[in-house]
Design an enzyme around this catalytic site. Structure first.
Site, PDB file in Angstrom:
ATOM      1  N   GLY A 147     -43.370  21.297   8.446  1.00  0.00           N
ATOM      2  CA  GLY A 147     -43.143  20.748   9.780  1.00  0.00           C
ATOM      3  C   GLY A 147     -43.408  21.682  10.951  1.00  0.00           C
ATOM      4  O   GLY A 147     -43.746  21.227  12.039  1.00  0.00           O
ATOM      5  N   THR A 177     -31.041  23.103   5.407  1.00  0.00           N
ATOM      6  CA  THR A 177     -32.240  23.884   5.082  1.00  0.00           C
ATOM      7  C   THR A 177     -32.131  25.306   5.636  1.00  0.00           C
ATOM      8  O   THR A 177     -32.342  26.293   4.933  1.00  0.00           O
ATOM      9  CB  THR A 177     -33.497  23.194   5.670  1.00  0.00           C
ATOM     10  OG1 THR A 177     -33.558  21.859   5.186  1.00  0.00           O
ATOM     11  CG2 THR A 177     -34.757  23.941   5.299  1.00  0.00           C
ATOM     12  N   LEU A 178     -31.774  25.411   6.911  1.00  0.00           N
ATOM     13  CA  LEU A 178     -31.717  26.733   7.534  1.00  0.00           C
ATOM     14  C   LEU A 178     -30.561  27.572   7.008  1.00  0.00           C
ATOM     15  O   LEU A 178     -30.683  28.791   6.915  1.00  0.00           O
ATOM     16  CB  LEU A 178     -31.611  26.601   9.055  1.00  0.00           C
ATOM     17  CG  LEU A 178     -32.946  26.454   9.771  1.00  0.00           C
ATOM     18  CD1 LEU A 178     -32.724  26.209  11.258  1.00  0.00           C
ATOM     19  CD2 LEU A 178     -33.811  27.700   9.564  1.00  0.00           C
ATOM     20  N   PHE A 238     -35.314   8.719  14.635  1.00  0.00           N
ATOM     21  CA  PHE A 238     -36.326   9.207  13.701  1.00  0.00           C
ATOM     22  C   PHE A 238     -37.620   9.476  14.441  1.00  0.00           C
ATOM     23  O   PHE A 238     -38.257   8.563  14.958  1.00  0.00           O
ATOM     24  CB  PHE A 238     -36.548   8.195  12.580  1.00  0.00           C
ATOM     25  CG  PHE A 238     -37.366   8.774  11.470  1.00  0.00           C
ATOM     26  CD1 PHE A 238     -36.770   9.563  10.498  1.00  0.00           C
ATOM     27  CD2 PHE A 238     -38.729   8.574  11.423  1.00  0.00           C
ATOM     28  CE1 PHE A 238     -37.524  10.139   9.485  1.00  0.00           C
ATOM     29  CE2 PHE A 238     -39.494   9.157  10.414  1.00  0.00           C
ATOM     30  CZ  PHE A 238     -38.895   9.928   9.440  1.00  0.00           C
ATOM     31  N   GLU A 265     -38.714  26.711  13.269  1.00  0.00           N
ATOM     32  CA  GLU A 265     -38.519  25.385  12.667  1.00  0.00           C
ATOM     33  C   GLU A 265     -38.933  24.295  13.652  1.00  0.00           C
ATOM     34  O   GLU A 265     -38.805  24.479  14.867  1.00  0.00           O
ATOM     35  CB  GLU A 265     -37.028  25.178  12.344  1.00  0.00           C
ATOM     36  CG  GLU A 265     -36.669  25.323  10.889  1.00  0.00           C
ATOM     37  CD  GLU A 265     -37.206  24.217   9.982  1.00  0.00           C
ATOM     38  OE1 GLU A 265     -38.226  23.595  10.297  1.00  0.00           O
ATOM     39  OE2 GLU A 265     -36.599  24.005   8.932  1.00  0.00           O
ATOM     40  N   ASP A 266     -39.371  23.162  13.137  1.00  0.00           N
ATOM     41  CA  ASP A 266     -39.625  22.035  14.028  1.00  0.00           C
ATOM     42  C   ASP A 266     -38.320  21.349  14.410  1.00  0.00           C
ATOM     43  O   ASP A 266     -38.047  21.136  15.589  1.00  0.00           O
ATOM     44  CB  ASP A 266     -40.612  21.032  13.395  1.00  0.00           C
ATOM     45  CG  ASP A 266     -40.201  20.605  11.991  1.00  0.00           C
ATOM     46  OD1 ASP A 266     -39.439  21.340  11.342  1.00  0.00           O
ATOM     47  OD2 ASP A 266     -40.634  19.539  11.534  1.00  0.00           O
ATOM     48  N   LYS A 301     -31.124  18.485  16.696  1.00  0.00           N
ATOM     49  CA  LYS A 301     -30.330  17.241  16.620  1.00  0.00           C
ATOM     50  C   LYS A 301     -28.885  17.640  16.312  1.00  0.00           C
ATOM     51  O   LYS A 301     -28.416  17.465  15.189  1.00  0.00           O
ATOM     52  CB  LYS A 301     -30.859  16.360  15.496  1.00  0.00           C
ATOM     53  CG  LYS A 301     -32.099  15.582  15.786  1.00  0.00           C
ATOM     54  CD  LYS A 301     -32.357  14.675  14.594  1.00  0.00           C
ATOM     55  CE  LYS A 301     -33.534  13.776  14.776  1.00  0.00           C
ATOM     56  NZ  LYS A 301     -33.763  12.970  13.570  1.00  0.00           N
ATOM     57  N   ASP A 322     -31.563  19.604  11.714  1.00  0.00           N
ATOM     58  CA  ASP A 322     -30.898  18.304  11.597  1.00  0.00           C
ATOM     59  C   ASP A 322     -29.492  18.559  11.026  1.00  0.00           C
ATOM     60  O   ASP A 322     -28.582  18.940  11.759  1.00  0.00           O
ATOM     61  CB  ASP A 322     -31.776  17.442  10.679  1.00  0.00           C
ATOM     62  CG  ASP A 322     -31.402  15.977  10.670  1.00  0.00           C
ATOM     63  OD1 ASP A 322     -30.376  15.615  11.252  1.00  0.00           O
ATOM     64  OD2 ASP A 322     -32.132  15.181  10.073  1.00  0.00           O
ATOM     65  N   THR A 323     -29.308  18.408   9.724  1.00  0.00           N
ATOM     66  CA  THR A 323     -27.985  18.700   9.137  1.00  0.00           C
ATOM     67  C   THR A 323     -27.690  20.195   9.158  1.00  0.00           C
ATOM     68  O   THR A 323     -26.527  20.604   9.112  1.00  0.00           O
ATOM     69  CB  THR A 323     -27.928  18.228   7.666  1.00  0.00           C
ATOM     70  OG1 THR A 323     -28.891  18.959   6.903  1.00  0.00           O
ATOM     71  CG2 THR A 323     -28.203  16.739   7.561  1.00  0.00           C
ATOM     72  N   GLY A 324     -28.731  21.013   9.161  1.00  0.00           N
ATOM     73  CA  GLY A 324     -28.549  22.466   9.124  1.00  0.00           C
ATOM     74  C   GLY A 324     -28.583  23.028   7.709  1.00  0.00           C
ATOM     75  O   GLY A 324     -28.532  24.242   7.509  1.00  0.00           O
ATOM     76  N   ASP A 333     -43.350  14.620  10.242  1.00  0.00           N
ATOM     77  CA  ASP A 333     -43.937  13.512   9.483  1.00  0.00           C
ATOM     78  C   ASP A 333     -42.957  12.392   9.170  1.00  0.00           C
ATOM     79  O   ASP A 333     -41.748  12.528   9.299  1.00  0.00           O
ATOM     80  CB  ASP A 333     -44.462  14.042   8.144  1.00  0.00           C
ATOM     81  CG  ASP A 333     -43.336  14.313   7.152  1.00  0.00           C
ATOM     82  OD1 ASP A 333     -42.347  14.973   7.545  1.00  0.00           O
ATOM     83  OD2 ASP A 333     -43.419  13.836   6.013  1.00  0.00           O
ATOM     84  N   ARG A 377     -48.272  13.704  11.381  1.00  0.00           N
ATOM     85  CA  ARG A 377     -48.101  15.098  11.813  1.00  0.00           C
ATOM     86  C   ARG A 377     -49.108  15.455  12.888  1.00  0.00           C
ATOM     87  O   ARG A 377     -48.904  16.367  13.671  1.00  0.00           O
ATOM     88  CB  ARG A 377     -48.284  16.053  10.630  1.00  0.00           C
ATOM     89  CG  ARG A 377     -47.218  15.957   9.544  1.00  0.00           C
ATOM     90  CD  ARG A 377     -47.308  17.173   8.626  1.00  0.00           C
ATOM     91  NE  ARG A 377     -46.639  16.995   7.346  1.00  0.00           N
ATOM     92  CZ  ARG A 377     -45.352  17.275   7.119  1.00  0.00           C
ATOM     93  NH1 ARG A 377     -44.598  17.712   8.082  1.00  0.00           N
ATOM     94  NH2 ARG A 377     -44.834  17.105   5.924  1.00  0.00           N
TER      95      ARG A 377
HETATM   96  C1  PRP Z   1     -37.547  18.952   7.920  1.00  0.00           C
HETATM   97  C2  PRP Z   1     -37.630  20.057   8.951  1.00  0.00           C
HETATM   98  C3  PRP Z   1     -36.602  21.035   8.479  1.00  0.00           C
HETATM   99  C4  PRP Z   1     -35.576  20.176   7.788  1.00  0.00           C
HETATM  100  C5  PRP Z   1     -34.385  20.037   8.681  1.00  0.00           C
HETATM  101  O1  PRP Z   1     -38.341  19.305   6.825  1.00  0.00           O
HETATM  102  O2  PRP Z   1     -38.906  20.629   8.994  1.00  0.00           O
HETATM  103  O3  PRP Z   1     -37.149  21.984   7.584  1.00  0.00           O
HETATM  104  O4  PRP Z   1     -36.169  18.890   7.561  1.00  0.00           O
HETATM  105  O5  PRP Z   1     -33.407  19.248   8.055  1.00  0.00           O
HETATM  106  P1  PRP Z   1     -31.933  19.752   7.770  1.00  0.00           P
HETATM  107  O6  PRP Z   1     -31.454  20.482   8.977  1.00  0.00           O
HETATM  108  O7  PRP Z   1     -31.195  18.455   7.551  1.00  0.00           O
HETATM  109  O8  PRP Z   1     -31.963  20.600   6.537  1.00  0.00           O
HETATM  110  P2  PRP Z   1     -38.783  18.259   5.713  1.00  0.00           P
HETATM  111  O9  PRP Z   1     -37.843  18.364   4.547  1.00  0.00           O
HETATM  112  O10 PRP Z   1     -38.959  16.910   6.300  1.00  0.00           O
HETATM  113  O11 PRP Z   1     -40.163  18.831   5.223  1.00  0.00           O
HETATM  114  P3  PRP Z   1     -41.493  19.166   6.074  1.00  0.00           P
HETATM  115  O12 PRP Z   1     -41.174  20.394   6.910  1.00  0.00           O
HETATM  116  O13 PRP Z   1     -42.513  19.431   5.045  1.00  0.00           O
HETATM  117  O14 PRP Z   1     -41.822  17.977   6.949  1.00  0.00           O
END
Ligand code: PRP
Length: 202
Positions: free
Chosen positions: A67, A130-131, A175, A122-123, A154, A126-128, A182, A188
């Site tokens: 992303g 991943t980071l 969304f 990061e793009d 968000k 959201d929930t946080g 994407d 994208r």
């Molecule tokens: C999206 C975005 C972040 C993640 C954020 O990635 O790029 O990495 O979701 O979400 P979170 O805060 O709830 O964890 P996605 O999984 O859609 O993959 P992509 O980057 O390949 O589009």
């Protein structure tokens, strides 16, 4: 040409059920949420702050694929610093479109970061989840400093507390696609950020 899209969104409601995205009309401006001009202005301000904060220090910019790639490409061209770039690929696992909290590193950094100033790009936050996973992983490698720059925050959807030092645009739920973001790997390439509407037009 307008068309109908019946794919499911990863952006779930409170009951955990994904909403059905029914339509995006790429020929009509109605659903643009953040224009390319608004995005550019946000990035200019982010770059101004980053340039001031890291002045005279080499900076490792780390993009989380996929992303972040469009945002990162525009951001680094506004950085007047000694910049190197690296990427990781992270995968999150959930039931269909929801995040389970499990994140896996599918492609690691190509170079060590010990003793370096690192900025993670990061793009969307959201929930946080991943980071949180990724920052824990990077912290164990003992960088000199570690910060996050996200184009979109968000905040209302946060499930895990995480500090994001550089935020381009804050938004409520919705969304979005475009500018690297994407829906099932499509959109994208759109230069603006669009919000997809539900079947009932909301
Ligand atoms: C999206 C975005 C972040 C993640 C954020 O990635 O790029 O990495 O979701 O979400 P979170 O805060 O709830 O964890 P996605 O999984 O859609 O993959 P992509 O980057 O390949 O589009």
């Amino acid at each position: 040409m307008p068309y109908t899209d019946t794919r499911r969104s990863r952006d779930s409601g409170d009951n955990g059920n994904a909403r059905t995205i029914v339509r995006i009309d790429v020929t009509m401006n109605k659903t643009i949420l953040f224009s390319r001009q608004a995005i550019e202005e946000a990035i200019t301000e982010l770059a101004r702050r980053i340039n001031a904060d890291y002045r005279g220090r080499p900076l490792v910019v780390v993009g989380i694929l996929k992303g972040s790639f469009v945002f990162l490409a525009d951001l680094i061209r506004k950085l007047d610093l000694d910049v190197t770039v690296d990427f990781v690929v992270l995968g999150s696992y959930g039931s269909g479109t929801t995040t389970s909290g499990e994140v896996k590193m599918l492609k690691d950094l190509s170079a060590p970061i010990e003793g370096k100033d690192v900025l993670v790009v990061e793009d969307i936050v959201d929930t946080g989840v991943t980071l949180t996973f990724f920052m824990d992983t990077l912290r164990r490698r003992r960088p000199a400093s570690l910060a996050i720059c996200a184009l979109i925050d968000k905040k209302a959807r946060r499930e895990v507390q995480i500090d994001v030092q550089y935020v381009g645009i804050e938004m409520e739920d919705g969304f979005i696609v475009g500018y690297g973001i994407d829906c099932n790997e499509q959109y994208r390439n759109l230069p603006d950020i669009w919000v997809l509407r539900d079947e009932d037009g909301s």
